[in-house]
Write a protein that holds these residues in place. Structure first.
Motif, PDB file in Angstrom:
ATOM      1  N   TYR A  78      -4.612   6.787 -18.091  1.00 42.53           N
ATOM      2  CA  TYR A  78      -4.476   5.369 -18.461  1.00 42.53           C
ATOM      3  C   TYR A  78      -2.999   4.999 -18.619  1.00 42.53           C
ATOM      4  CZ  TYR A  78      -9.460   4.481 -19.561  1.00 42.53           C
ATOM      5  OH  TYR A  78     -10.812   4.282 -19.498  1.00 42.53           O
ATOM      6  N   ALA A  79      -2.252   5.841 -19.323  1.00 42.16           N
ATOM      7  CA  ALA A  79      -0.846   5.544 -19.606  1.00 42.16           C
ATOM      8  C   ALA A  79       0.018   5.536 -18.344  1.00 42.16           C
ATOM      9  CB  ALA A  79      -0.297   6.563 -20.598  1.00 42.16           C
ATOM     10  N   SER A  80      -0.427   6.210 -17.301  1.00 47.97           N
ATOM     11  CA  SER A  80       0.346   6.313 -16.063  1.00 47.97           C
ATOM     12  C   SER A  80      -0.022   5.253 -15.032  1.00 47.97           C
ATOM     13  CB  SER A  80       0.129   7.696 -15.434  1.00 47.97           C
ATOM     14  OG  SER A  80       0.528   8.701 -16.334  1.00 47.97           O
ATOM     15  N   SER A  81      -0.949   4.389 -15.354  1.00 47.15           N
ATOM     16  CA  SER A  81      -1.446   3.401 -14.389  1.00 47.15           C
ATOM     17  C   SER A  81      -0.853   2.020 -14.646  1.00 47.15           C
ATOM     18  CB  SER A  81      -2.972   3.339 -14.466  1.00 47.15           C
ATOM     19  OG  SER A  81      -3.515   4.606 -14.154  1.00 47.15           O
ATOM     20  N   GLY A  90      -2.815  -0.875 -22.790  1.00 47.38           N
ATOM     21  CA  GLY A  90      -1.909  -1.896 -22.307  1.00 47.38           C
ATOM     22  C   GLY A  90      -2.080  -2.251 -20.839  1.00 47.38           C
ATOM     23  N   LEU A  91      -3.174  -1.798 -20.235  1.00 47.68           N
ATOM     24  CA  LEU A  91      -3.408  -2.096 -18.820  1.00 47.68           C
ATOM     25  C   LEU A  91      -4.085  -3.442 -18.640  1.00 47.68           C
ATOM     26  CD1 LEU A  91      -4.814   1.232 -17.326  1.00 47.68           C
ATOM     27  CD2 LEU A  91      -2.616   0.166 -16.895  1.00 47.68           C
ATOM     28  N   GLU A 134      -7.012  13.932 -24.029  1.00 50.65           N
ATOM     29  CA  GLU A 134      -5.611  13.748 -23.682  1.00 50.65           C
ATOM     30  C   GLU A 134      -5.390  13.559 -22.185  1.00 50.65           C
ATOM     31  OE1 GLU A 134      -1.616  16.123 -24.733  1.00 50.65           O
ATOM     32  OE2 GLU A 134      -3.128  16.062 -26.331  1.00 50.65           O
ATOM     33  N   GLN A 135      -6.157  14.261 -21.366  1.00 54.02           N
ATOM     34  CA  GLN A 135      -6.025  14.089 -19.918  1.00 54.02           C
ATOM     35  C   GLN A 135      -6.337  12.654 -19.504  1.00 54.02           C
ATOM     36  OE1 GLN A 135      -8.708  17.183 -18.469  1.00 54.02           O
ATOM     37  NE2 GLN A 135      -6.955  18.149 -17.463  1.00 54.02           N
ATOM     38  N   LEU A 136      -7.408  12.105 -20.041  1.00 55.50           N
ATOM     39  CA  LEU A 136      -7.791  10.737 -19.718  1.00 55.50           C
ATOM     40  C   LEU A 136      -6.755   9.754 -20.247  1.00 55.50           C
ATOM     41  CD1 LEU A 136      -9.782   8.748 -18.490  1.00 55.50           C
ATOM     42  CD2 LEU A 136     -11.101   8.858 -20.623  1.00 55.50           C
ATOM     43  N   ALA A 137      -6.250   9.982 -21.437  1.00 55.05           N
ATOM     44  CA  ALA A 137      -5.222   9.109 -22.018  1.00 55.05           C
ATOM     45  C   ALA A 137      -3.974   9.085 -21.141  1.00 55.05           C
ATOM     46  CB  ALA A 137      -4.880   9.574 -23.429  1.00 55.05           C
ATOM     47  N   ARG A 138      -3.596  10.215 -20.584  1.00 54.95           N
ATOM     48  CA  ARG A 138      -2.424  10.276 -19.696  1.00 54.95           C
ATOM     49  C   ARG A 138      -2.640   9.454 -18.432  1.00 54.95           C
ATOM     50  NH1 ARG A 138      -1.818  16.413 -20.267  1.00 54.95           N
ATOM     51  NH2 ARG A 138      -0.765  16.537 -22.253  1.00 54.95           N
ATOM     52  N   LYS A 185       0.816  -1.211   0.000  1.00 53.98           N
ATOM     53  CA  LYS A 185       0.000   0.000   0.000  1.00 53.98           C
ATOM     54  C   LYS A 185       0.852   1.263   0.000  1.00 53.98           C
ATOM     55  CE  LYS A 185      -3.956   2.100   2.204  1.00 53.98           C
ATOM     56  NZ  LYS A 185      -4.877   2.042   3.327  1.00 53.98           N
ATOM     57  N   GLU A 186       1.997   1.231   0.673  1.00 52.99           N
ATOM     58  CA  GLU A 186       2.860   2.409   0.708  1.00 52.99           C
ATOM     59  C   GLU A 186       3.295   2.835  -0.690  1.00 52.99           C
ATOM     60  OE1 GLU A 186       6.048   1.550   3.382  1.00 52.99           O
ATOM     61  OE2 GLU A 186       4.696   1.360   5.091  1.00 52.99           O
ATOM     62  N   ASP A 187       3.397   1.888  -1.584  1.00 52.05           N
ATOM     63  CA  ASP A 187       3.814   2.181  -2.957  1.00 52.05           C
ATOM     64  C   ASP A 187       2.640   2.222  -3.929  1.00 52.05           C
ATOM     65  OD1 ASP A 187       6.482   2.266  -2.183  1.00 52.05           O
ATOM     66  OD2 ASP A 187       6.717   0.111  -2.437  1.00 52.05           O
ATOM     67  N   THR A 188       1.424   2.233  -3.401  1.00 57.25           N
ATOM     68  CA  THR A 188       0.242   2.160  -4.259  1.00 57.25           C
ATOM     69  C   THR A 188      -0.597   3.416  -4.125  1.00 57.25           C
ATOM     70  OG1 THR A 188       0.195  -0.228  -4.006  1.00 57.25           O
ATOM     71  CG2 THR A 188      -1.816   0.809  -4.786  1.00 57.25           C
ATOM     72  N   HIS A 189      -1.102   3.856  -5.243  1.00 54.09           N
ATOM     73  CA  HIS A 189      -1.968   5.027  -5.288  1.00 54.09           C
ATOM     74  C   HIS A 189      -3.188   4.651  -6.125  1.00 54.09           C
ATOM     75  CE1 HIS A 189      -2.573   9.377  -4.879  1.00 54.09           C
ATOM     76  NE2 HIS A 189      -3.204   9.274  -6.035  1.00 54.09           N
ATOM     77  N   LEU A 190      -4.341   5.069  -5.691  1.00 52.16           N
ATOM     78  CA  LEU A 190      -5.579   4.813  -6.428  1.00 52.16           C
ATOM     79  C   LEU A 190      -6.025   6.103  -7.094  1.00 52.16           C
ATOM     80  CD1 LEU A 190      -8.074   3.080  -7.182  1.00 52.16           C
ATOM     81  CD2 LEU A 190      -9.042   3.731  -4.954  1.00 52.16           C
ATOM     82  N   VAL A 191      -6.344   6.027  -8.370  1.00 47.12           N
ATOM     83  CA  VAL A 191      -6.882   7.166  -9.106  1.00 47.12           C
ATOM     84  C   VAL A 191      -8.317   6.832  -9.483  1.00 47.12           C
ATOM     85  CG1 VAL A 191      -6.657   8.644 -11.136  1.00 47.12           C
ATOM     86  CG2 VAL A 191      -4.604   7.801  -9.979  1.00 47.12           C
TER      87      VAL A 191
END
Length: 133
Positions: free
Chosen positions: A68-71, A94-95, A62-66, A28-34
């Motif tokens: 997804y790409a960051s998860s 790719g998620l 583009e905001q939504l695409a970022r 959990k310390e290394d996990t973030h939920l968006v």
């Protein structure tokens, strides 16, 4: 971890939050939920759940695409989807998808390959699959 969709009871948002909160302390310390989306539960849940959770509200383009790409993994426990556009978007990014084995989602996720399908409403099953990634 990422959820995109309507923030409403039929989407089983409580299961997304339970999954996040169930992570072992070292993970959990290394996990973030968006949490991306809006709906009738948004304000209440936003006020109640702040620890390592980002509530973005509605995003597109583009905001939504970022996002997804960051998860790293997409959680989608809702059993009520007929098509599941957000699941398609996650897969296209790719998620891996951990989602309900119901509705349109079961036809989109190749169980064990592009993600994991879980018994709808079964928190224990979903929680065990999120550890596979």
């Amino acid at each position: 971890m990422l959820y995109v969709g309507r923030v409403s009871p039929e989407k089983d948002i409580d299961i997304v939050l339970d999954t996040y909160y169930s992570l072992a302390n070292h993970v959990k310390e290394d996990t973030h939920l968006v949490m991306v989306g809006d709906g009738p539960l948004y304000k209440t849940l936003y006020e109640q759940h702040q620890e390592n959770i980002t509530w973005t509200g509605f995003l597109e383009g583009e905001q939504l695409a970022r996002v997804y790409a960051s998860s790293d993994v997409f959680l989608f426990p809702s059993p009520t989807e007929t098509l599941g556009n957000v699941v398609l978007e996650a897969l296209a990014s790719g998620l891996p998808v951990v989602g309900a084995n119901e509705g349109g989602i079961k036809n989109l996720v190749a169980n064990g390959k592009s993600g994991f399908l879980c018994e709808p409403g079964n928190r224990t099953h979903l929680l065990s699959k999120r550890l596979s990634y």
